[in-house]
Design an enzyme around this catalytic site. Structure first.
Site, mmCIF file in Angstrom:
data_model
loop_
_atom_site.group_PDB
_atom_site.id
_atom_site.type_symbol
_atom_site.label_atom_id
_atom_site.label_comp_id
_atom_site.label_asym_id
_atom_site.label_seq_id
_atom_site.Cartn_x
_atom_site.Cartn_y
_atom_site.Cartn_z
ATOM 1 N N GLU A 1 -3.583 -5.975 3.317
ATOM 2 C CA GLU A 1 -4.589 -7.059 3.375
ATOM 3 C C GLU A 1 -4.111 -8.187 4.283
ATOM 4 O O GLU A 1 -4.914 -8.944 4.816
ATOM 5 C CB GLU A 1 -4.921 -7.560 1.960
ATOM 6 C CG GLU A 1 -3.928 -8.531 1.338
ATOM 7 C CD GLU A 1 -2.680 -7.868 0.752
ATOM 8 O OE1 GLU A 1 -2.417 -6.687 1.066
ATOM 9 O OE2 GLU A 1 -1.957 -8.545 -0.003
ATOM 10 N N CYS B 1 1.049 -2.848 -3.471
ATOM 11 C CA CYS B 1 2.306 -3.393 -3.997
ATOM 12 C C CYS B 1 2.375 -3.244 -5.518
ATOM 13 O O CYS B 1 2.477 -2.137 -6.020
ATOM 14 C CB CYS B 1 2.479 -4.843 -3.533
ATOM 15 S SG CYS B 1 4.170 -5.428 -3.692
ATOM 16 N N HIS C 1 1.558 -4.600 2.120
ATOM 17 C CA HIS C 1 0.393 -5.480 1.955
ATOM 18 C C HIS C 1 -0.555 -5.371 3.149
ATOM 19 O O HIS C 1 -0.577 -6.246 4.015
ATOM 20 C CB HIS C 1 0.850 -6.935 1.774
ATOM 21 C CG HIS C 1 1.372 -7.225 0.410
ATOM 22 N ND1 HIS C 1 0.554 -7.628 -0.629
ATOM 23 C CD2 HIS C 1 2.618 -7.127 -0.101
ATOM 24 C CE1 HIS C 1 1.285 -7.790 -1.723
ATOM 25 N NE2 HIS C 1 2.534 -7.493 -1.438
#
Ligand code: MN
Length: 235
Positions: A212, A106, A210
């Site tokens: 993660e 990001c 994202h």
């Protein structure tokens, strides 16, 4: 030996150093040793950090100072953290020189691009107008909401194993131009840049979503990104 992966952090309300624990866990699950880094502005200290880490995860966060790409702030620019911008730019540029692996998420994707000489849209909604998808999803972070089309045979495609896959999305800034030696390797269906990579480094990849927040629930294309970073550090 497991490689040391530096993880960049936010400064919240001028008193807390923060990063999502999902960043730490994703690196750990991928086989690296995560080390969260403070936003130092002393150049010598940053050079020491660059020498110690084997690779870097440039994490998400607020907006980037548009003066880094020669613009003044537009009304829709969000919160900027000058210390973080300075620290990350110094560290990223040094790691590019050292050819150490980097994954940007990001804001981190945008920051690698800007550090290397690229530019951004400060705010896609006001600068590109109607016809855009919702890139700041209101769904939970682990929900995937829009598609990404990856360029055939790109690093991104090789890691993910698909040319079309769905991602989560929490951004209002986006890459506008990439510097020489870098390629855009992923687009949303509205033309917004969702990923870019270096042609001249061992492993430099930025993704606008994202992973993660997805790495815990699907191993196919999210954890793979972190594994690829860690693997690149051991080669
Ligand atoms: Mn998006």
């Amino acid at each position: 030996m497991k490689p040391i992966i530096g993880i960049t952090s936010n400064i919240r309300e001028e008193k807390l150093l923060t990063t999502g624990i999902s960043n730490v866990r994703a690196i750990e699950r991928a086989g690296g040793v995560p080390v969260v880094l403070p936003n130092l502005t002393d150049e010598q200290a940053v050079m020491r950090i660059a020498g110690i880490v084997d690779g870097l995860l440039v994490t998400g966060g607020g907006d980037i100072d548009p003066s880094f790409f020669g613009e003044e702030p537009l009304p829709a620019l969000g919160e900027v953290c000058p210390e973080r911008d300075l620290f990350e730019r110094m560290l990223i540029n040094r790691l590019l020189e050292l050819d150490k692996p980097m994954l940007g998420i990001c804001r981190g994707c945008q920051m690698i691009n800007v550090s290397a000489g690229g530019s951004l849209y400060q705010d896609i909604y006001s600068q590109l107008g109607n016809g855009l998808l919702q890139h700041t999803q209101k769904a939970p972070r682990s929900h995937t909401s829009h598609w990404v089309e990856a360029t055939d045979s790109s690093l991104l495609h090789r890691i993910v194993g698909e040319t079309r896959f769905k991602v989560n999305t929490f951004h209002h800034q986006a890459i506008r131009t990439v510097p020489e030696g870098f390629n855009i390797c992923g687009y949303a269906s509205d033309g917004i840049v969702e990923a870019f990579e270096s042609q001249r480094h061992r492993f430099v990849l930025g993704v606008q979503w994202h992973p993660e927040n997805l790495a815990g629930r699907d191993d196919v294309y999210s954890l793979q990104l972190f594994r690829a970073l860690v693997q690149a550090c051991t080669n």
